[in-house]
Write a protein that holds these residues in place. Structure first.
Motif, PDB file in Angstrom:
ATOM      1  N   SER A  37       0.854  -1.192   0.000  1.00 41.87           N
ATOM      2  CA  SER A  37       0.000   0.000   0.000  1.00 41.87           C
ATOM      3  C   SER A  37       0.887   1.238   0.000  1.00 41.87           C
ATOM      4  N   SER A  38       0.533   2.199  -0.844  1.00 41.14           N
ATOM      5  CA  SER A  38       1.418   3.345  -1.042  1.00 41.14           C
ATOM      6  C   SER A  38       0.636   4.639  -1.173  1.00 41.14           C
ATOM      7  N   VAL A  39       1.300   5.724  -0.778  1.00 36.51           N
ATOM      8  CA  VAL A  39       0.700   7.052  -0.931  1.00 36.51           C
ATOM      9  C   VAL A  39       1.825   8.024  -1.277  1.00 36.51           C
ATOM     10  N   GLY A  40       1.515   8.933  -2.180  1.00 38.60           N
ATOM     11  CA  GLY A  40       2.477   9.948  -2.575  1.00 38.60           C
ATOM     12  C   GLY A  40       2.280  11.226  -1.787  1.00 38.60           C
ATOM     13  N   MET A  41       3.362  11.977  -1.651  1.00 34.37           N
ATOM     14  CA  MET A  41       3.310  13.263  -0.953  1.00 34.37           C
ATOM     15  C   MET A  41       4.166  14.268  -1.706  1.00 34.37           C
ATOM     16  N   LYS A  42       3.613  15.438  -1.950  1.00 40.15           N
ATOM     17  CA  LYS A  42       4.388  16.561  -2.493  1.00 40.15           C
ATOM     18  C   LYS A  42       4.183  17.725  -1.533  1.00 40.15           C
ATOM     19  N   PRO A  43       5.091  17.893  -0.584  1.00 41.29           N
ATOM     20  CA  PRO A  43       4.865  18.844   0.489  1.00 41.29           C
ATOM     21  C   PRO A  43       4.608  20.275   0.036  1.00 41.29           C
ATOM     22  N   ILE A  44       5.308  20.681  -1.045  1.00 43.62           N
ATOM     23  CA  ILE A  44       5.160  22.049  -1.549  1.00 43.62           C
ATOM     24  C   ILE A  44       4.943  21.984  -3.046  1.00 43.62           C
ATOM     25  N   ASP A  72      -6.396  12.510   2.897  1.00 49.54           N
ATOM     26  CA  ASP A  72      -6.657  13.946   2.874  1.00 49.54           C
ATOM     27  C   ASP A  72      -5.627  14.650   1.989  1.00 49.54           C
ATOM     28  N   THR A  73      -6.099  15.423   1.026  1.00 45.41           N
ATOM     29  CA  THR A  73      -5.205  16.140   0.120  1.00 45.41           C
ATOM     30  C   THR A  73      -4.318  17.111   0.880  1.00 45.41           C
ATOM     31  N   ALA A  74      -4.792  17.631   1.989  1.00 49.11           N
ATOM     32  CA  ALA A  74      -3.993  18.560   2.796  1.00 49.11           C
ATOM     33  C   ALA A  74      -2.775  17.871   3.413  1.00 49.11           C
ATOM     34  N   LEU A  75      -2.832  16.558   3.568  1.00 47.68           N
ATOM     35  CA  LEU A  75      -1.664  15.811   4.027  1.00 47.68           C
ATOM     36  C   LEU A  75      -0.725  15.515   2.863  1.00 47.68           C
ATOM     37  N   VAL A  76      -1.304  15.196   1.721  1.00 43.92           N
ATOM     38  CA  VAL A  76      -0.500  14.920   0.523  1.00 43.92           C
ATOM     39  C   VAL A  76       0.278  16.169   0.113  1.00 43.92           C
ATOM     40  N   HIS A 112       0.857   6.328   8.839  1.00 43.30           N
ATOM     41  CA  HIS A 112      -0.167   5.493   9.472  1.00 43.30           C
ATOM     42  C   HIS A 112      -1.196   4.998   8.458  1.00 43.30           C
ATOM     43  N   ALA A 113      -1.196   5.608   7.264  1.00 43.73           N
ATOM     44  CA  ALA A 113      -2.204   5.269   6.253  1.00 43.73           C
ATOM     45  C   ALA A 113      -1.710   4.243   5.242  1.00 43.73           C
ATOM     46  N   ALA A 114      -0.390   4.167   5.046  1.00 46.31           N
ATOM     47  CA  ALA A 114       0.148   3.283   4.001  1.00 46.31           C
ATOM     48  C   ALA A 114       1.493   2.707   4.414  1.00 46.31           C
ATOM     49  N   GLU A 115       1.840   1.579   3.805  1.00 43.14           N
ATOM     50  CA  GLU A 115       3.128   0.931   4.081  1.00 43.14           C
ATOM     51  C   GLU A 115       4.291   1.709   3.467  1.00 43.14           C
ATOM     52  N   ALA A 116       4.011   2.444   2.406  1.00 39.95           N
ATOM     53  CA  ALA A 116       5.059   3.202   1.726  1.00 39.95           C
ATOM     54  C   ALA A 116       4.589   4.627   1.478  1.00 39.95           C
ATOM     55  N   VAL A 117       5.457   5.586   1.792  1.00 39.14           N
ATOM     56  CA  VAL A 117       5.197   6.995   1.487  1.00 39.14           C
ATOM     57  C   VAL A 117       6.331   7.488   0.589  1.00 39.14           C
ATOM     58  N   ILE A 118       5.976   7.951  -0.592  1.00 39.68           N
ATOM     59  CA  ILE A 118       6.943   8.507  -1.534  1.00 39.68           C
ATOM     60  C   ILE A 118       6.812  10.022  -1.493  1.00 39.68           C
ATOM     61  N   VAL A 119       7.846  10.682  -0.998  1.00 42.65           N
ATOM     62  CA  VAL A 119       7.820  12.143  -0.833  1.00 42.65           C
ATOM     63  C   VAL A 119       8.599  12.779  -1.978  1.00 42.65           C
ATOM     64  N   GLU A 120       7.908  13.561  -2.769  1.00 39.76           N
ATOM     65  CA  GLU A 120       8.557  14.221  -3.906  1.00 39.76           C
ATOM     66  C   GLU A 120       8.929  15.650  -3.540  1.00 39.76           C
ATOM     67  N   GLY A 121      10.180  16.001  -3.776  1.00 41.69           N
ATOM     68  CA  GLY A 121      10.622  17.358  -3.533  1.00 41.69           C
ATOM     69  C   GLY A 121      10.114  18.318  -4.588  1.00 41.69           C
ATOM     70  N   VAL A 122      10.551  19.556  -4.503  1.00 40.67           N
ATOM     71  CA  VAL A 122      10.146  20.573  -5.470  1.00 40.67           C
ATOM     72  C   VAL A 122      11.391  21.053  -6.206  1.00 40.67           C
ATOM     73  N   GLY A 123      11.325  21.080  -7.542  1.00 46.17           N
ATOM     74  CA  GLY A 123      12.479  21.498  -8.326  1.00 46.17           C
ATOM     75  C   GLY A 123      13.666  20.581  -8.120  1.00 46.17           C
ATOM     76  N   GLY A 124      14.850  21.168  -8.035  1.00 49.45           N
ATOM     77  CA  GLY A 124      16.062  20.401  -7.763  1.00 49.45           C
ATOM     78  C   GLY A 124      16.258  20.184  -6.272  1.00 49.45           C
ATOM     79  N   PHE A 125      17.442  19.725  -5.890  1.00 48.87           N
ATOM     80  CA  PHE A 125      17.671  19.321  -4.504  1.00 48.87           C
ATOM     81  C   PHE A 125      17.843  20.504  -3.552  1.00 48.87           C
ATOM     82  N   CYS A 126      18.327  21.634  -4.044  1.00 44.88           N
ATOM     83  CA  CYS A 126      18.658  22.762  -3.153  1.00 44.88           C
ATOM     84  C   CYS A 126      17.771  23.984  -3.383  1.00 44.88           C
TER      85      CYS A 126
END
Length: 232
Positions: A37-44, A72-76, A112-126
């Motif tokens: 089970s997986s969920v994606g996250m794009k913090p910004i 909840d989209t606000a968490l994603v 707590h919602a999924a076994e895997a959370v994939i967090v995507e950054g914004v732009g490049g690394f810095c």
């Protein structure tokens, strides 16, 4: 802060517009296809349009569509801003205070919602997030292993190796990298991949070709090019 969950990763890229979201979505699909089970996250996310009274961002929508767990989209996406520009500039213009503790709390709720959370950054690394912190600080606070998406186009070797160096300078583990074909007519594409692989010090998770078709099918097809076994 990370509790070292085996399939939680921070996805960054060598630049903007090189396929971070597409690769992250493919990774979510690959996890789901093996029963994780997986969920994606794009913090910004900066750049949104109003549809039916709700603000939407294309990248966030793609991650939600690829996730096997809906939440909840606000968490994603804790920080969704309207203007498609550098986040620290847009945040100041739109009076948004980007708080790393808030992002970390949202990530913890997703665990707590999924076994895997994939967090995507914004732009490049810095990429700066405000006057004092950048995306590298966020990755460091999350303390997740990093997957680097390398956009295959002219200049990618230098961008890949410099980004890998920056990741390690923050004390983070570069778990793998993805070769995503941005320029399908790139000269010596295979030779460029080989040069990166020889020097980057991390396994190649997969090479994704340039795909044509609808986004949903492309995402599922791209997942088949990723070898999750190397992440163990």
């Amino acid at each position: 802060m990370s509790n070292k969950r085996p399939y939680d990763f921070f996805v960054t890229g060598t630049d903007t517009e090189i396929g971070k979201t597409f690769s992250s979505s493919a990774l979510l699909q690959a996890l789901a296809q093996r029963g994780t089970s997986s969920v994606g996250m794009k913090p910004i996310a900066s750049g949104a349009e109003l549809r039916d009274g709700v603000w939407h961002n294309e990248d966030v929508d793609s991650l939600i569509a690829a996730s096997s767990v809906k939440t909840d989209t606000a968490l994603v996406c804790p920080y969704l801003m309207q203007t498609p520009a550098a986040p620290h500039i847009v945040a100041k213009q739109e009076n948004v205070d980007i708080s790393l503790p808030h992002i970390l709390a949202s990530y913890q709720q997703l665990t707590h919602a999924a076994e895997a959370v994939i967090v995507e950054g914004v732009g490049g690394f810095c990429v700066p997030l405000n006057d004092t912190v950048d995306t590298a600080d966020l990755a460091q606070q999350l303390d997740l292993p990093v997957i680097l998406v390398v956009g295959l186009r002219l200049g990618c070797i230098n961008h890949a190796l410099l980004t890998a160096q920056a990741i390690r300078a923050r004390g983070l583990r570069l778990a793998a990298w993805i070769a995503n074909t941005v320029d399908q007519d790139m000269l010596y594409l295979a030779e460029n991949i080989a040069a990166i692989q020889q020097r980057i010090g991390a396994p190649l998770l997969g090479q994704i070709p340039r795909l044509s078709g609808n986004p949903t099918d492309n995402m599922k097809t791209a997942a088949t090019y990723l070898n999750l076994n190397i992440l163990k």
